[in-house]
Design an enzyme around this catalytic site. Structure first.
Site, short mmCIF file in Angstrom:
data_model
loop_
_atom_site.label_atom_id
_atom_site.label_comp_id
_atom_site.label_asym_id
_atom_site.label_seq_id
_atom_site.Cartn_x
_atom_site.Cartn_y
_atom_site.Cartn_z
N HIS A 29 -7.24 -5.54 2.07
CA HIS A 29 -6.12 -5.03 2.87
C HIS A 29 -5.60 -6.15 3.76
O HIS A 29 -6.38 -6.84 4.42
CB HIS A 29 -6.57 -3.89 3.79
CG HIS A 29 -7.00 -2.66 3.10
ND1 HIS A 29 -6.16 -1.59 2.91
CD2 HIS A 29 -8.20 -2.30 2.57
CE1 HIS A 29 -6.81 -0.63 2.29
NE2 HIS A 29 -8.05 -1.04 2.07
N GLN A 80 -14.26 2.92 1.65
CA GLN A 80 -13.58 2.60 0.40
C GLN A 80 -13.21 3.91 -0.28
O GLN A 80 -14.04 4.81 -0.43
CB GLN A 80 -14.48 1.77 -0.52
CG GLN A 80 -13.77 1.30 -1.77
CD GLN A 80 -14.65 0.39 -2.63
OE1 GLN A 80 -15.84 0.24 -2.40
NE2 GLN A 80 -14.04 -0.23 -3.64
N ASP A 93 0.85 -1.19 0.00
CA ASP A 93 0.00 0.00 0.00
C ASP A 93 0.89 1.24 0.00
O ASP A 93 1.82 1.33 0.80
CB ASP A 93 -0.91 -0.02 1.23
CG ASP A 93 -2.01 1.02 1.19
OD1 ASP A 93 -1.72 2.20 0.92
OD2 ASP A 93 -3.17 0.65 1.44
N HIS A 133 -10.41 -4.32 -3.29
CA HIS A 133 -9.09 -4.73 -2.82
C HIS A 133 -9.19 -5.21 -1.38
O HIS A 133 -9.99 -4.73 -0.60
CB HIS A 133 -8.05 -3.62 -2.96
CG HIS A 133 -8.46 -2.30 -2.38
ND1 HIS A 133 -9.43 -1.49 -2.94
CD2 HIS A 133 -8.03 -1.65 -1.28
CE1 HIS A 133 -9.57 -0.39 -2.21
NE2 HIS A 133 -8.73 -0.47 -1.19
#
Length: 149
Positions: free
Chosen positions: A110, A102, A38, A108
């Site tokens: 995490h 979001q 990230d 996605h």
């Protein structure tokens, strides 16, 4: 697609990463997903698992791809625990929709390593709910499950 849908390839940073048109620190890729660090991590080692196919949220994701996203996320939790990052716990999180926090509208997962004193908290304001209300909520979900196509 859901209301917040971004057509694939149109200003979607994750589609650009998947296509190799944007930089990412990739840790895993296969025919279905790409997993990378990230850019704005909650903690050191924070990973994202992104399907190659553009899907805004869980509703837009086919079952097989969703299972593979989770499977890769599971593998990454094991890798994080065995890595030199030395995490003490892990949060696995999907934010599906703007009200669920979001911010990039390409689904996605995490995978967030946790460390004592890392400062990140999830502190919900919860209250016990009456059984009759819980039963009504359960009925609504069962009805929706029964009506899916």
């Amino acid at each position: 697609m859901t209301q917040d849908a971004t057509p694939a390839g149109q200003d979607c940073i994750f589609c650009a990463i998947v296509a190799g048109q944007a930089e990412a620190s990739v840790v895993h890729e296969d025919d279905t997903v790409v997993a990378f660090m990230d850019l704005a991590p909650v903690t050191r080692g924070h990973l994202l698992v992104v399907p190659r196919t553009h899907a805004v949220g869980l509703e837009d994701l086919d079952r097989a791809t969703g299972a593979h996203v989770w499977s890769v996320g599971h593998d990454l939790t094991r890798a994080l625990r065995r890595s030199t990052l030395r995490c003490e716990g892990i949060n696995v999180l999907v934010c599906d929709g703007e009200v669920a926090f979001q911010t990039v509208f390409h689904l996605h997962l995490h995978v967030i390593p946790r460390y004592a004193g890392d400062g990140w908290t999830l502190v919900p304001d919860t209250a016990e709910r009456e059984r009759a209300l819980l039963d009504g909520d359960a009925r609504a979900v069962r009805d929706a499950l029964a009506s899916r196509g």
